[in-house]
Write a protein that holds these residues in place. Structure first.
Motif, mmCIF file in Angstrom:
data_model
loop_
_atom_site.group_PDB
_atom_site.id
_atom_site.type_symbol
_atom_site.label_atom_id
_atom_site.label_comp_id
_atom_site.label_asym_id
_atom_site.label_seq_id
_atom_site.Cartn_x
_atom_site.Cartn_y
_atom_site.Cartn_z
ATOM 1 N N ASN A 144 -64.067 -12.111 6.510
ATOM 2 C CA ASN A 144 -62.878 -12.453 5.719
ATOM 3 C C ASN A 144 -63.299 -12.540 4.258
ATOM 4 O O ASN A 144 -64.430 -12.938 3.951
ATOM 5 C CB ASN A 144 -62.311 -13.799 6.148
ATOM 6 C CG ASN A 144 -61.413 -13.723 7.370
ATOM 7 O OD1 ASN A 144 -60.365 -14.348 7.415
ATOM 8 N ND2 ASN A 144 -61.822 -12.972 8.380
ATOM 9 N N PRO A 244 -56.328 -15.271 8.282
ATOM 10 C CA PRO A 244 -55.353 -15.215 7.185
ATOM 11 C C PRO A 244 -53.983 -15.781 7.539
ATOM 12 O O PRO A 244 -53.279 -16.298 6.650
ATOM 13 C CB PRO A 244 -55.275 -13.719 6.868
ATOM 14 C CG PRO A 244 -56.627 -13.200 7.253
ATOM 15 C CD PRO A 244 -56.966 -13.966 8.506
ATOM 16 N N ALA A 245 -53.586 -15.711 8.803
ATOM 17 C CA ALA A 245 -52.276 -16.249 9.191
ATOM 18 C C ALA A 245 -52.198 -17.748 8.953
ATOM 19 O O ALA A 245 -51.114 -18.299 8.734
ATOM 20 C CB ALA A 245 -51.983 -15.936 10.654
ATOM 21 N N VAL A 248 -51.306 -18.791 5.060
ATOM 22 C CA VAL A 248 -49.998 -18.513 4.457
ATOM 23 C C VAL A 248 -49.474 -19.795 3.809
ATOM 24 O O VAL A 248 -49.562 -20.880 4.384
ATOM 25 C CB VAL A 248 -49.007 -18.002 5.519
ATOM 26 C CG1 VAL A 248 -47.614 -17.830 4.920
ATOM 27 C CG2 VAL A 248 -49.499 -16.681 6.110
ATOM 28 N N ALA A 254 -47.906 -15.108 0.457
ATOM 29 C CA ALA A 254 -48.992 -14.387 1.119
ATOM 30 C C ALA A 254 -50.296 -15.162 1.043
ATOM 31 O O ALA A 254 -50.566 -15.849 0.048
ATOM 32 C CB ALA A 254 -49.164 -13.019 0.475
ATOM 33 N N PRO A 255 -51.135 -15.057 2.060
ATOM 34 C CA PRO A 255 -52.426 -15.759 2.037
ATOM 35 C C PRO A 255 -53.347 -15.156 0.989
ATOM 36 O O PRO A 255 -53.256 -13.960 0.685
ATOM 37 C CB PRO A 255 -52.968 -15.543 3.446
ATOM 38 C CG PRO A 255 -52.335 -14.273 3.906
ATOM 39 C CD PRO A 255 -50.961 -14.276 3.298
ATOM 40 N N LYS A 258 -58.026 -12.089 3.471
ATOM 41 C CA LYS A 258 -57.730 -11.047 4.461
ATOM 42 C C LYS A 258 -58.991 -10.747 5.248
ATOM 43 O O LYS A 258 -60.118 -11.000 4.784
ATOM 44 C CB LYS A 258 -57.177 -9.789 3.797
ATOM 45 C CG LYS A 258 -58.180 -8.957 3.022
ATOM 46 C CD LYS A 258 -57.510 -7.686 2.491
ATOM 47 C CE LYS A 258 -58.487 -6.774 1.796
ATOM 48 N NZ LYS A 258 -57.825 -5.553 1.256
ATOM 49 N N THR A 317 -45.726 -14.349 11.027
ATOM 50 C CA THR A 317 -46.807 -14.345 10.033
ATOM 51 C C THR A 317 -48.033 -13.595 10.540
ATOM 52 O O THR A 317 -48.758 -12.979 9.757
ATOM 53 C CB THR A 317 -47.208 -15.785 9.650
ATOM 54 O OG1 THR A 317 -47.499 -16.536 10.844
ATOM 55 C CG2 THR A 317 -46.090 -16.470 8.871
ATOM 56 N N TRP A 318 -48.251 -13.636 11.857
ATOM 57 C CA TRP A 318 -49.363 -12.878 12.422
ATOM 58 C C TRP A 318 -49.093 -11.380 12.314
ATOM 59 O O TRP A 318 -49.987 -10.601 11.984
ATOM 60 C CB TRP A 318 -49.567 -13.256 13.889
ATOM 61 C CG TRP A 318 -50.208 -14.578 14.104
ATOM 62 C CD1 TRP A 318 -49.799 -15.779 13.610
ATOM 63 C CD2 TRP A 318 -51.376 -14.836 14.876
ATOM 64 N NE1 TRP A 318 -50.638 -16.776 14.037
ATOM 65 C CE2 TRP A 318 -51.604 -16.229 14.813
ATOM 66 C CE3 TRP A 318 -52.240 -14.040 15.618
ATOM 67 C CZ2 TRP A 318 -52.671 -16.831 15.469
ATOM 68 C CZ3 TRP A 318 -53.305 -14.635 16.276
ATOM 69 C CH2 TRP A 318 -53.517 -16.014 16.195
ATOM 70 N N GLN A 320 -47.525 -9.841 10.150
ATOM 71 C CA GLN A 320 -47.670 -9.391 8.776
ATOM 72 C C GLN A 320 -49.090 -9.520 8.260
ATOM 73 O O GLN A 320 -49.597 -8.609 7.579
ATOM 74 C CB GLN A 320 -46.724 -10.174 7.873
ATOM 75 C CG GLN A 320 -46.687 -9.673 6.427
ATOM 76 C CD GLN A 320 -45.603 -10.322 5.605
ATOM 77 O OE1 GLN A 320 -44.880 -11.205 6.076
ATOM 78 N NE2 GLN A 320 -45.462 -9.874 4.364
ATOM 79 N N TYR A 321 -49.751 -10.655 8.556
ATOM 80 C CA TYR A 321 -51.035 -10.940 7.927
ATOM 81 C C TYR A 321 -52.228 -10.960 8.882
ATOM 82 O O TYR A 321 -53.374 -11.018 8.421
ATOM 83 C CB TYR A 321 -50.962 -12.287 7.205
ATOM 84 C CG TYR A 321 -49.895 -12.332 6.136
ATOM 85 C CD1 TYR A 321 -49.955 -11.483 5.036
ATOM 86 C CD2 TYR A 321 -48.820 -13.216 6.235
ATOM 87 C CE1 TYR A 321 -48.968 -11.511 4.051
ATOM 88 C CE2 TYR A 321 -47.835 -13.265 5.253
ATOM 89 C CZ TYR A 321 -47.919 -12.400 4.169
ATOM 90 O OH TYR A 321 -46.947 -12.436 3.194
#
Length: 353
Positions: A144, A244-245, A248, A254-255, A258, A317-318, A320-321
């Motif tokens: 990450n 990352p989820a 958020v 956005a976090p 990544k 959120t998962w 997406q991120y």
């Protein structure tokens, strides 16, 4: 892969220090409730959890209470179980993952049982030739990064394992020790799987590039990593694809982190009926329930891992991120069992640890 070592964002759990806990879900007795009574003892790792309403649903369906007994992290769980074949500390075990599964399987810890519900996705994660374990969830250990750091410094983001050894990233990476932390072991296995015979040269290069090694995920992610709560000095860390989820913002922003999909190694967690249990029927029912849409749907938010049952949607959120990495590295469980100790010995020599 336990909940703390995956992300540690639901409850703080002890890592590697052996602990035990027990909780019971008492059977309800509404009209038409199942007539069965009794308790199913689930032996698991320190950070297993499902919402109370989910375990209560199992009780409503079966009339059986669930008692959980934690035996340390995933590696400790496998080791402790391997010492008690035929004389189990419970009825069913959950949390032995593919990096440790061969140890208790070879020791004869489990009875043969694969849940019929596995046909709806879990069978895709089965260990070839092992009929005693049913996959329940999976998670991917990945590098990450703190994207803000690279943006602010005008530094290109790393992408691959090899990038971390580039001098322009000197002193930026923190990893976990493979002997004391599950994600550390998974990251080491990922370098073996991806780099082949070159993995030792790679780690020598990481050491020369001032990589930091910590004993556990919690210190690496929450203290040393700059992208999470600790605001530490290092913007690169070994964590999980799902991390990352959890970063958020409360307002949905956005976090700042990544995961790098080209650095992921897949861990799969399994459940199995313990040989010698006095309640094999209850154990099988619990494994079946863990694959139900009700339980599988709760897994991401409860334990920060991905469900194995098909058509169970991830939280928004998962999606997406923290999407599922498309091509994680893997290794056969037997190879890990045969070679893991040798990898760790060589790693210690290379890293002076």
């Amino acid at each position: 892969m336990n909940n703390l070592a995956r992300i540690g964002l639901v409850l703080t759990a002890a890592t590697l220090a052996l602990s035990a806990c027990a909780t019971d879900t008492a059977p309800s007795s509404p009209s038409g409730a199942p007539s069965a009574t009794g308790t199913v003892t689930l032996v698991t790792h320190d950070s297993f959890q499902l919402p109370d309403e989910v375990t209560a649903e199992f009780t409503r369906q079966t009339g059986l209470a669930v008692k959980t007994v934690a035996l340390g992290d995933g590696g400790e769980l496998a080791t402790k179980l391997a010492l008690t074949p035929g004389n189990p500390p419970g009825d069913v075990a959950f949390g032995v993952d593919n990096t440790y599964a061969a140890r208790p399987v070879r020791a004869g810890v489990f009875d043969d049982y694969t849940s019929p519900a596995a046909a709806n996705g879990a069978a895709d994660y089965a260990i070839p030739g092992v009929g005693q374990l049913t996959a329940i969830d999976f998670g991917d250990v990945c590098i990450n990064i703190d994207t803000r750091y690279f943006r602010d410094k005008g530094l290109p983001e790393p992408v691959t394992y090899q990038d971390l050894a580039d001098p322009k990233y000197r002193g930026l990476t923190v990893v976990e020790h493979p002997e004391t932390a599950s994600p550390g072991m998974a990251f080491l296995a990922g370098t073996v799987a991806t780099l082949g015979a070159g993995w030792k040269d790679y780690w020598t290069s990481l050491r020369a590039n001032d990589v930091s090694v910590t004993t556990n995920w919690s210190t690496a992610y929450s203290t040393d990593f700059s992208g999470s709560s600790g605001k530490g000095p290092r913007p690169i860390v070994v964590s999980y694809a799902s991390s990352p989820a959890a970063e958020v913002g409360k307002d949905g922003t956005a976090p700042p982190t990544k995961a790098l999909p080209d650095t992921c190694f897949r861990q799969v967690e399994y459940a199995g009926v313990l040989r010698g249990t006095k309640n094999p029927d209850g154990a099988r029912k619990l494994i079946d329930f863990l694959l139900s849409p009700r339980a599988q749907g709760a897994i991401p938010d409860a334990m920060y891992v991905y469900p194995v049952t098909r058509d169970v949607p991830l939280p928004a959120t998962w999606q997406q991120y923290a999407p599922v990495p498309p091509r994680p590295a893997t290794l056969p469980a037997d190879r890990i069992a045969d070679e893991r100790d040798g990898w760790v010995r060589e790693w210690r020599q290379l890293m002076g640890r």
